[in-house]
Design a protein around this motif. Structure first.
Motif, PDB file in Angstrom:
ATOM      1  N   SER A 170      39.433  18.130 -10.422  1.00  0.00           N
ATOM      2  CA  SER A 170      38.415  17.127 -10.083  1.00  0.00           C
ATOM      3  C   SER A 170      38.354  16.962  -8.565  1.00  0.00           C
ATOM      4  CB  SER A 170      38.734  15.789 -10.755  1.00  0.00           C
ATOM      5  OG  SER A 170      38.764  15.924 -12.156  1.00  0.00           O
ATOM      6  N   SER A 183      41.733  17.526  -3.831  1.00  0.00           N
ATOM      7  CA  SER A 183      41.851  17.652  -5.281  1.00  0.00           C
ATOM      8  C   SER A 183      43.187  17.059  -5.701  1.00  0.00           C
ATOM      9  CB  SER A 183      41.765  19.118  -5.711  1.00  0.00           C
ATOM     10  OG  SER A 183      41.910  19.247  -7.116  1.00  0.00           O
ATOM     11  N   GLN A 227      28.802  16.263  -4.884  1.00  0.00           N
ATOM     12  CA  GLN A 227      29.038  17.613  -5.381  1.00  0.00           C
ATOM     13  C   GLN A 227      29.134  18.594  -4.212  1.00  0.00           C
ATOM     14  OE1 GLN A 227      25.736  18.633  -7.904  1.00  0.00           O
ATOM     15  NE2 GLN A 227      24.215  18.416  -6.299  1.00  0.00           N
ATOM     16  N   VAL A 240      36.243  23.047  -9.999  1.00  0.00           N
ATOM     17  CA  VAL A 240      35.732  22.530 -11.265  1.00  0.00           C
ATOM     18  C   VAL A 240      35.978  23.539 -12.381  1.00  0.00           C
ATOM     19  CG1 VAL A 240      33.643  21.880 -12.524  1.00  0.00           C
ATOM     20  CG2 VAL A 240      34.018  21.010 -10.212  1.00  0.00           C
ATOM     21  N   TRP A 298      34.154  23.948  -4.307  1.00  0.00           N
ATOM     22  CA  TRP A 298      33.881  22.933  -5.326  1.00  0.00           C
ATOM     23  C   TRP A 298      33.718  23.585  -6.695  1.00  0.00           C
ATOM     24  CZ3 TRP A 298      33.147  17.506  -4.958  1.00  0.00           C
ATOM     25  CH2 TRP A 298      32.641  16.904  -6.114  1.00  0.00           C
ATOM     26  N   ASP A 299      32.882  24.621  -6.769  1.00  0.00           N
ATOM     27  CA  ASP A 299      32.637  25.302  -8.042  1.00  0.00           C
ATOM     28  C   ASP A 299      33.933  25.876  -8.616  1.00  0.00           C
ATOM     29  OD1 ASP A 299      29.944  24.752  -7.811  1.00  0.00           O
ATOM     30  OD2 ASP A 299      29.442  26.720  -6.968  1.00  0.00           O
TER      31      ASP A 299
END
Length: 252
Positions: A111, A149, A175, A106, A102-103
């Motif tokens: 997204s 994504s 998140q 981003v 995720w990190d």
């Protein structure tokens, strides 16, 4: 002036340095790959055919063909008879570091979205008990998520955490796992991980939108905090057609 439609080939301005030691086919490939990564070439858009591309850039046809083949080999474009060469997607190139998918998505301007497939707190299953060993005594969270994504599934992720550290289902849909842990003052500082590969399993084909037998990259990771506690164990599988790991090596 309106931009090209999905039916029209895109004429990209690719800068080539004929004095550079980098081969021209590789300069072409890198220029096209950058256009895909930056969103100037989006999924469904067509490249010029190799003859037109070679003539416009002053290249030989074999050089143009080799440059495009580099993208085909990376899974970024596909050749379709009667259609031409189309962009499929931009590949996620992830450094091997103590970060979450995720990190990294981003940070790369993407997204990500998460679909939680399993969220269960209780006594560990046989698989959870096998990987956690004696490091966790009591109830655990067993968590399986599908990470996507740009509307494309990227990875299936299974994680095991001690129940007292478990984020809420709502937070995990919003998140990444590491971000949830950081919100609670829990930060991984050291991890042991193993990278491997396997074929997609029958029950994963539809979820990952892959062909039967397609290759997946795998990563198993055990993360600990600054007190030496095991805070999570992850078993993740990534689409090899969309994903790669990047490692920087240093001479000791």
């Amino acid at each position: 002036m309106a931009g090209p439609t999905a039916e029209e080939p895109v004429r990209l301005d690719i800068r080539l340095d004929r004095r550079s030691p980098v081969p021209l086919y590789l300069q072409l490939s890198q220029g096209l790959e950058a256009a895909i990564a930056e969103g100037r070439m989006r999924p469904g858009m067509r490249l010029e055919n190799e003859v037109a591309l070679a003539q416009r850039l002053g290249l030989s046809r074999p050089t143009a063909r080799q440059g495009i083949q580099e993208l085909v080999d990376k899974g970024l474009v596909v050749r379709r008879r009667g259609v031409g060469t189309q962009v499929v997607h931009s590949q996620v190139n992830r450094p091997v570091a103590l970060t979450s998918l995720w990190d990294d998505l981003v940070a790369g301007g993407k997204s990500p979205t998460t679909t939680v497939l399993e969220y269960r707190i209780g006594r560990p299953s046989a698989e959870a008990a096998e990987v956690l060993g004696e490091e966790v005594d009591g109830q655990v969270l067993e968590l399986t998520r599908l990470r996507s994504s740009g509307g494309q599934p990227l990875a299936l992720m299974t994680n095991y955490l001690p129940a007292p550290l478990a984020p809420s289902l709502e937070d995990l849909q919003r998140q990444g796992l590491y971000a949830c842990l950081r919100d609670r003052g829990i930060r991984p500082v050291v991890a042991h991980e193993r990278i491997g590969a396997r074929a997609v399993r029958p029950e994963e084909v539809a979820l990952l939108e892959e062909a039967p037998g397609a290759p997946l990259l795998t990563l198993d990771r055990a993360s600990h905090d600054d007190r030496g506690r095991l805070i999570e164990y992850g078993r993740h599988a990534y689409r090899a057609s969309h994903y790669s790991f990047e490692v920087t090596l240093f001479d000791r």
